[in-house]
Write a protein that holds these residues in place. Structure first.
Motif, PDB file in Angstrom:
ATOM      1  N   THR A  29      -0.747   0.345   9.704  1.00 50.63           N
ATOM      2  CA  THR A  29      -2.095   0.815   9.355  1.00 50.63           C
ATOM      3  C   THR A  29      -2.896   1.083  10.630  1.00 50.63           C
ATOM      4  OG1 THR A  29      -2.070  -0.464   7.309  1.00 50.63           O
ATOM      5  CG2 THR A  29      -4.213   0.289   8.097  1.00 50.63           C
ATOM      6  N   THR A  31      -6.552   2.079  12.047  1.00 50.59           N
ATOM      7  CA  THR A  31      -7.935   1.957  11.576  1.00 50.59           C
ATOM      8  C   THR A  31      -8.923   2.298  12.692  1.00 50.59           C
ATOM      9  OG1 THR A  31      -7.294   0.201  10.043  1.00 50.59           O
ATOM     10  CG2 THR A  31      -9.638   0.414  10.540  1.00 50.59           C
ATOM     11  N   ALA A  42     -12.316   5.296   9.392  1.00 46.07           N
ATOM     12  CA  ALA A  42     -11.175   5.819   8.641  1.00 46.07           C
ATOM     13  C   ALA A  42      -9.987   4.886   8.803  1.00 46.07           C
ATOM     14  CB  ALA A  42     -10.825   7.228   9.118  1.00 46.07           C
ATOM     15  N   SER A  43      -9.091   4.949   7.849  1.00 46.25           N
ATOM     16  CA  SER A  43      -7.877   4.126   7.893  1.00 46.25           C
ATOM     17  C   SER A  43      -6.724   4.921   7.303  1.00 46.25           C
ATOM     18  CB  SER A  43      -8.086   2.829   7.114  1.00 46.25           C
ATOM     19  OG  SER A  43      -6.906   2.044   7.112  1.00 46.25           O
ATOM     20  N   LYS A  44      -5.571   4.785   7.926  1.00 46.61           N
ATOM     21  CA  LYS A  44      -4.370   5.494   7.441  1.00 46.61           C
ATOM     22  C   LYS A  44      -3.159   4.571   7.556  1.00 46.61           C
ATOM     23  CE  LYS A  44      -1.791   9.124   6.322  1.00 46.61           C
ATOM     24  NZ  LYS A  44      -1.864   9.803   5.008  1.00 46.61           N
ATOM     25  N   THR A  45      -2.416   4.438   6.473  1.00 43.20           N
ATOM     26  CA  THR A  45      -1.203   3.602   6.473  1.00 43.20           C
ATOM     27  C   THR A  45       0.023   4.499   6.374  1.00 43.20           C
ATOM     28  OG1 THR A  45      -2.350   1.738   5.454  1.00 43.20           O
ATOM     29  CG2 THR A  45       0.060   1.761   5.300  1.00 43.20           C
ATOM     30  N   ILE A  46       0.985   4.263   7.270  1.00 41.12           N
ATOM     31  CA  ILE A  46       2.229   5.039   7.303  1.00 41.12           C
ATOM     32  C   ILE A  46       3.397   4.065   7.183  1.00 41.12           C
ATOM     33  CG2 ILE A  46       3.666   6.625   8.645  1.00 41.12           C
ATOM     34  CD1 ILE A  46       1.133   7.589  10.039  1.00 41.12           C
TER      35      ILE A  46
END
Length: 202
Positions: A29, A31, A42-46
């Motif tokens: 994640t 962030t 914003a946050s993005k999980t890969i």
């Protein structure tokens, strides 16, 4: 230009970890908390997957001769590699005539070795897991200790001369085997290799 402070958090199987070090599936994640004012948080999980290193093992001594010693597989890794710092042992089990071998491999026969690896970050190429081994019987060496026999005018057969022949038989390690442990047939052969049935003084 604004410098964005982005934090990174790793999880494996729902538990926090510090890196993508071992085999498995990870959620990473990224962030940004919006502290610069010019960008929204914003946050993005890969999801990432770390696959095992595949090793190919080749057995070099798959045809040997019985020598009374414990057989030790001599193998090499021909594809893949062990990463520096990892402790990885190649393991094996054996069957002889489809029966599991308990203890050490010593006796002559046909074996099947099944290789494995004791580190979860590594796997063996399926084609190198099972490899055949043949331990051939040792050929005993008999050597005569005398090259002549005495003529016996009253001999009734060849056995009177065979009894005069002194010999010894050598084991795989070069030691002399006691005659009581062997069933040895002794023959006197003619120049053409055929057994001699009688002996004369000339």
């Amino acid at each position: 230009a604004d410098k964005l402070a982005i934090s990174v958090a790793y999880e494996k199987d729902g538990s926090p970890v510090t890196s993508l070090r071992n085999v498995g599936t990870y959620s990473v994640t990224y962030t940004y908390d919006g502290t610069t004012g010019n960008f929204k948080s914003a946050s993005k999980t890969i999801t990432y997957k770390v696959d095992p290193m595949i090793l190919t093992v080749k057995l070099n001594n798959n045809e040997v001769t019985y020598n009374k010693d414990i057989y030790k597989p001599d193998y090499e890794i021909t594809a893949g590699s062990i990463i520096s710092g990892d402790i990885v042992n190649i393991t094996y089990t054996a069957t002889k005539d489809d029966v599991a071998v308990e203890g050490n491999i010593i006796d002559a026969g046909n074996y099947m070795l099944t290789f494995g690896v004791d580190n979860a970050n590594y796997e063996l190429n399926p084609d190198s897991v099972k490899q055949a081994l043949t331990i051939s019987p040792f050929t005993l060496t008999a050597q005569g200790l005398n090259t002549t026999v005495l003529y016996n005018a009253t001999a009734t057969g060849i056995n009177e001369y065979i009894s005069q022949i002194n010999y010894e038989v050598l084991d795989a390690d070069g030691s002399v085997i006691g005659k009581d442990a062997l069933d040895v047939t002794v023959e006197i052969l003619d120049e053409d290799g055929s057994p001699v049935q009688s002996v004369s003084a000339d």
